[in-house]
Scaffold this active site. Structure first.
Site, PDB file in Angstrom:
ATOM      1  N   ARG A  60       0.823  -1.205   0.000  1.00  0.00           N
ATOM      2  CA  ARG A  60       0.000   0.000   0.000  1.00  0.00           C
ATOM      3  C   ARG A  60       0.865   1.267   0.000  1.00  0.00           C
ATOM      4  O   ARG A  60       2.030   1.247   0.364  1.00  0.00           O
ATOM      5  CB  ARG A  60      -0.913   0.013   1.231  1.00  0.00           C
ATOM      6  CG  ARG A  60      -2.011  -1.021   1.200  1.00  0.00           C
ATOM      7  CD  ARG A  60      -2.867  -0.938   2.459  1.00  0.00           C
ATOM      8  NE  ARG A  60      -2.137  -1.356   3.640  1.00  0.00           N
ATOM      9  CZ  ARG A  60      -1.593  -0.550   4.540  1.00  0.00           C
ATOM     10  NH1 ARG A  60      -1.702   0.758   4.395  1.00  0.00           N
ATOM     11  NH2 ARG A  60      -0.950  -1.018   5.577  1.00  0.00           N
ATOM     12  N   LYS A 200      -8.817  -1.876   0.607  1.00  0.00           N
ATOM     13  CA  LYS A 200      -8.655  -0.956   1.729  1.00  0.00           C
ATOM     14  C   LYS A 200      -9.397   0.363   1.507  1.00  0.00           C
ATOM     15  O   LYS A 200      -9.772   1.039   2.464  1.00  0.00           O
ATOM     16  CB  LYS A 200      -7.177  -0.692   2.000  1.00  0.00           C
ATOM     17  CG  LYS A 200      -6.452  -1.890   2.598  1.00  0.00           C
ATOM     18  CD  LYS A 200      -7.127  -2.408   3.868  1.00  0.00           C
ATOM     19  CE  LYS A 200      -6.332  -3.532   4.511  1.00  0.00           C
ATOM     20  NZ  LYS A 200      -7.039  -4.149   5.658  1.00  0.00           N
ATOM     21  N   HIS A 219     -10.623  -3.449  12.287  1.00  0.00           N
ATOM     22  CA  HIS A 219      -9.602  -4.108  11.479  1.00  0.00           C
ATOM     23  C   HIS A 219      -9.227  -5.386  12.218  1.00  0.00           C
ATOM     24  O   HIS A 219      -8.283  -5.417  13.000  1.00  0.00           O
ATOM     25  CB  HIS A 219      -8.387  -3.192  11.306  1.00  0.00           C
ATOM     26  CG  HIS A 219      -7.358  -3.748  10.375  1.00  0.00           C
ATOM     27  ND1 HIS A 219      -6.009  -3.556  10.566  1.00  0.00           N
ATOM     28  CD2 HIS A 219      -7.477  -4.483   9.235  1.00  0.00           C
ATOM     29  CE1 HIS A 219      -5.343  -4.150   9.588  1.00  0.00           C
ATOM     30  NE2 HIS A 219      -6.212  -4.709   8.771  1.00  0.00           N
ATOM     31  N   SER A 239      -1.310  -6.106   9.451  1.00  0.00           N
ATOM     32  CA  SER A 239      -0.824  -7.160   8.567  1.00  0.00           C
ATOM     33  C   SER A 239       0.443  -7.780   9.147  1.00  0.00           C
ATOM     34  O   SER A 239       1.329  -7.080   9.624  1.00  0.00           O
ATOM     35  CB  SER A 239      -0.525  -6.584   7.179  1.00  0.00           C
ATOM     36  OG  SER A 239      -1.698  -6.095   6.587  1.00  0.00           O
ATOM     37  N   LYS A 243      -3.605 -12.394  12.011  1.00  0.00           N
ATOM     38  CA  LYS A 243      -5.073 -12.372  11.994  1.00  0.00           C
ATOM     39  C   LYS A 243      -5.650 -13.525  11.180  1.00  0.00           C
ATOM     40  O   LYS A 243      -6.553 -14.219  11.625  1.00  0.00           O
ATOM     41  CB  LYS A 243      -5.588 -11.047  11.415  1.00  0.00           C
ATOM     42  CG  LYS A 243      -5.357  -9.826  12.254  1.00  0.00           C
ATOM     43  CD  LYS A 243      -6.210  -8.658  11.812  1.00  0.00           C
ATOM     44  CE  LYS A 243      -6.203  -8.381  10.339  1.00  0.00           C
ATOM     45  NZ  LYS A 243      -4.876  -8.093   9.775  1.00  0.00           N
ATOM     46  N   THR A 244      -5.119 -13.716   9.978  1.00  0.00           N
ATOM     47  CA  THR A 244      -5.645 -14.767   9.108  1.00  0.00           C
ATOM     48  C   THR A 244      -5.326 -16.146   9.661  1.00  0.00           C
ATOM     49  O   THR A 244      -6.198 -17.021   9.761  1.00  0.00           O
ATOM     50  CB  THR A 244      -5.062 -14.619   7.688  1.00  0.00           C
ATOM     51  OG1 THR A 244      -5.454 -13.355   7.152  1.00  0.00           O
ATOM     52  CG2 THR A 244      -5.559 -15.722   6.778  1.00  0.00           C
ATOM     53  N   ASP A 258     -10.296 -10.198   8.121  1.00  0.00           N
ATOM     54  CA  ASP A 258      -9.644  -8.880   8.114  1.00  0.00           C
ATOM     55  C   ASP A 258     -10.513  -7.702   8.550  1.00  0.00           C
ATOM     56  O   ASP A 258     -10.015  -6.800   9.207  1.00  0.00           O
ATOM     57  CB  ASP A 258      -9.098  -8.593   6.714  1.00  0.00           C
ATOM     58  CG  ASP A 258      -8.062  -7.474   6.697  1.00  0.00           C
ATOM     59  OD1 ASP A 258      -7.212  -7.440   7.602  1.00  0.00           O
ATOM     60  OD2 ASP A 258      -8.101  -6.635   5.781  1.00  0.00           O
ATOM     61  N   ARG A 324       1.039 -12.410  -1.778  1.00  0.00           N
ATOM     62  CA  ARG A 324      -0.316 -12.637  -1.261  1.00  0.00           C
ATOM     63  C   ARG A 324      -1.172 -13.419  -2.248  1.00  0.00           C
ATOM     64  O   ARG A 324      -0.882 -13.477  -3.451  1.00  0.00           O
ATOM     65  CB  ARG A 324      -1.009 -11.300  -0.962  1.00  0.00           C
ATOM     66  CG  ARG A 324      -0.453 -10.583   0.260  1.00  0.00           C
ATOM     67  CD  ARG A 324      -1.245  -9.338   0.563  1.00  0.00           C
ATOM     68  NE  ARG A 324      -0.752  -8.643   1.737  1.00  0.00           N
ATOM     69  CZ  ARG A 324      -1.230  -8.795   2.961  1.00  0.00           C
ATOM     70  NH1 ARG A 324      -2.227  -9.632   3.176  1.00  0.00           N
ATOM     71  NH2 ARG A 324      -0.728  -8.118   3.975  1.00  0.00           N
TER      72      ARG A 324
END
Length: 532
Positions: A60, A200, A219, A239, A243-244, A258, A324
């Site tokens: 990003r 995003k 988030h 990130s 989390k995943t 997410d 990703r």
């Protein structure tokens, strides 16, 4: 105009976007992949995955994100975190982008965000690349085909990677720009091929809209006990914090990985897919995520592969550490069919501590939870943002500052109210370093993290002895069967205890210095909980 179902009263032409070449409305996955391959946007991989690279930008561009400053949002935007763009500059940017688009082909996806029908937002994505259409189709939620005949988008996002902004003319920082206009309900994205900017942008919109309705935008990932949506948990984190991975536990149902909302009805997934990191992905540790990389319709970004066999190299980070894959949620066998859950019984805050100071898990009081939520301490992981090549300690308030258009206290107070009202237990989990800081220590063993989290979520951790952490004042378990007790006291993992003490004090001071800016806006109990 050609191909695909669309509301005839809401074509691009009715929105004032005219003079384009072919416009392909609501292509489904096979057609999008066929178009992307024929246009040489990437390669058809094993199993029908689409393999692509994103060029110069593999993460990003948060410093190139702007909000148009208009009277309607003047008093509600967190301007220190969201650089303003003048309305006339946005108008010039939009006019020049539309002129650049003349005669070119575009792909339109009419999708929605928000699994709870009460908080659904209809979004139109206009993309120059067919694979961007596939990407966002994976990440958002697809209306029923019959709904497309009457679909009326509330927001429109126009993504034109081939257009370069002019900072002097368009009021931005560089040739790359993400400009958001809440009056026009339009987002313009230029000069970046990175797929994550699409999702995003939608999340940032929801982070503004939902709190205005009394809904907490988060988030976070989320799951619930199998067969029991009421037994839900949320996992905050930036990130690279897990989390995943941690929410996709096989013994629980995955709601999403997410982005979620927390309303008076419970929690709901904002998205309809997952955007998982693939660097060093282990087929034994995460078999289902691994399997998505050779699944029809998955978008695989920036992974090196053998040109003859199409075998992916999960260890090769020569393009970026931020490799990703983007896939729809139904690729995960234990994913929720509804994207809904009850009020969370557990609120987990994930941090990647590059200092090697924090324990693998700690129990927080509600006030301590607010302190750590507003602090948002973690380490930026290599590749997630441009210029980040190794973990960098950072404070990202609400565990998602780049996506927060409102002031942090808005989200903090909403979360505090919901935790107190519904009696959630709060935890801080460190997935970062142990035995020393980054460069000396090692990453926290995932097996230990999973064991501790499982014990927290099933309630068995409540039955063990806790100690009070001398640095932060939270409660830390002394022992848990199956977990090396040394890990639970980080000081014991360091060979040089005095070096640990110095590092711990350094981190405590960083927390205190960062938190000072929130003191005028928070309650006394949160101030008192700041440092134990």
């Amino acid at each position: 105009m050609t191909n695909g179902r669309v509301n005839p009263n809401r074509t691009l032409e009715t929105q004032g976007i005219t003079g384009l070449g072919n416009v392909f409305y609501n292509f489904i996955e096979p057609a999008l992949i066929e178009a992307a391959v024929s246009r040489k946007e990437g390669t058809l991989g094993k199993g029908g995955a689409f393999l692509c690279t994103t060029g110069q930008f593999t993460g990003r561009s948060p410093k190139d994100k702007f909000v148009v400053r208009t009277p309607s949002v003047e008093d509600t935007i967190w301007w220190e975190n969201n650089p303003p763009m003048a309305p006339d500059a946005f108008a010039r940017l939009k006019a020049d982008m539309l002129a650049h688009m003349q005669g070119r082909d575009y792909f339109v996806q009419d999708l929605y965000t928000g699994a709870d029908p009460l908080h659904r937002l209809d979004v139109r994505m206009v993309t120059e690349l067919a694979w961007h259409g596939l990407f966002i189709r994976n990440l958002l939620r697809c209306p029923e085909r019959a709904e497309l005949d009457t679909f009326d988008p509330e927001w429109t996002i126009i993504n034109v990677p081939s257009f370069k902004a002019d900072p002097a003319k368009h009021g931005c920082r560089s040739e790359t720009v993400i400009a958001m206009n809440f009056d026009e309900k339009t987002v313009l994205i230029a000069n970046t091929y990175y797929g994550g900017e699409n999702k995003k942008s939608v999340f940032t919109i929801m982070n503004y809209v939902l709190p205005g309705k009394g809904v907490m935008a988060m988030h976070c990932s989320a799951n619930h006990a199998i067969g029991n949506p009421v037994d839900a948990a949320v996992f905050f984190g930036l990130s690279g914090t897990g989390k995943t991975t941690l929410s996709a536990a096989s013994d629980r149902t995955l709601i999403g990985d997410d982005e979620h909302g927390w309303s008076d009805r419970g929690i709901f997934n904002i998205e309809g897919g997952c955007y998982a990191k693939t660097i060093n992905l282990d087929p034994k540790a995460e078999p289902e995520i691994y399997a998505t990389t050779s699944r029809f319709g998955t978008v695989v970004e920036n992974m090196i592969f053998d040109p003859d066999t199409l075998e992916l190299d999960f260890a090769d980070n020569s393009l970026t550490d931020n490799t990703r894959c983007a896939y729809s949620l139904d690729a995960i066998s234990n994913a929720s069919d509804t994207g809904l859950g009850g009020h969370p019984k557990h609120v987990v805050m994930l941090t990647c501590d590059a200092f090697g100071v924090l324990p693998p898990i700690a129990r927080l009081s509600p006030a301590q939870a607010m302190y750590h939520f507003l602090s948002g301490f973690t380490s930026k992981v290599a590749g997630t943002e441009r210029g980040v090549t190794e973990p960098q300690p950072t404070f990202s308030t609400c565990f998602g500052a780049p996506f927060m258009p409102r002031r942090p206290e808005v989200y903090g107070k909403l979360l505090q109210e919901k935790i107190l009202k519904h009696g959630a237990t709060c935890w801080l989990v460190n997935t970062g370093w142990t035995g020393g800081a980054y460069g000396t220590g090692t990453r926290m063993p995932i097996k230990a993290t999973r064991a501790l989290l499982t014990a927290a979520l099933d309630g068995s951790l409540n039955g063990v002895e806790f100690r009070r952490d001398v640095n932060f004042g939270f409660d830390v378990p002394v022992a848990l069967e199956g977990v090396d007790p040394t890990l639970l006291n980080p000081r014991d993992t360091w060979a040089d205890k005095s070096a640990y003490d110095a590092q711990a004090q350094k981190l405590v001071d960083m927390f205190a210095n960062n938190f000072g800016k929130y003191v005028p806006y928070i309650d006394d109990d949160v101030k008192a909980a700041a440092i134990g």
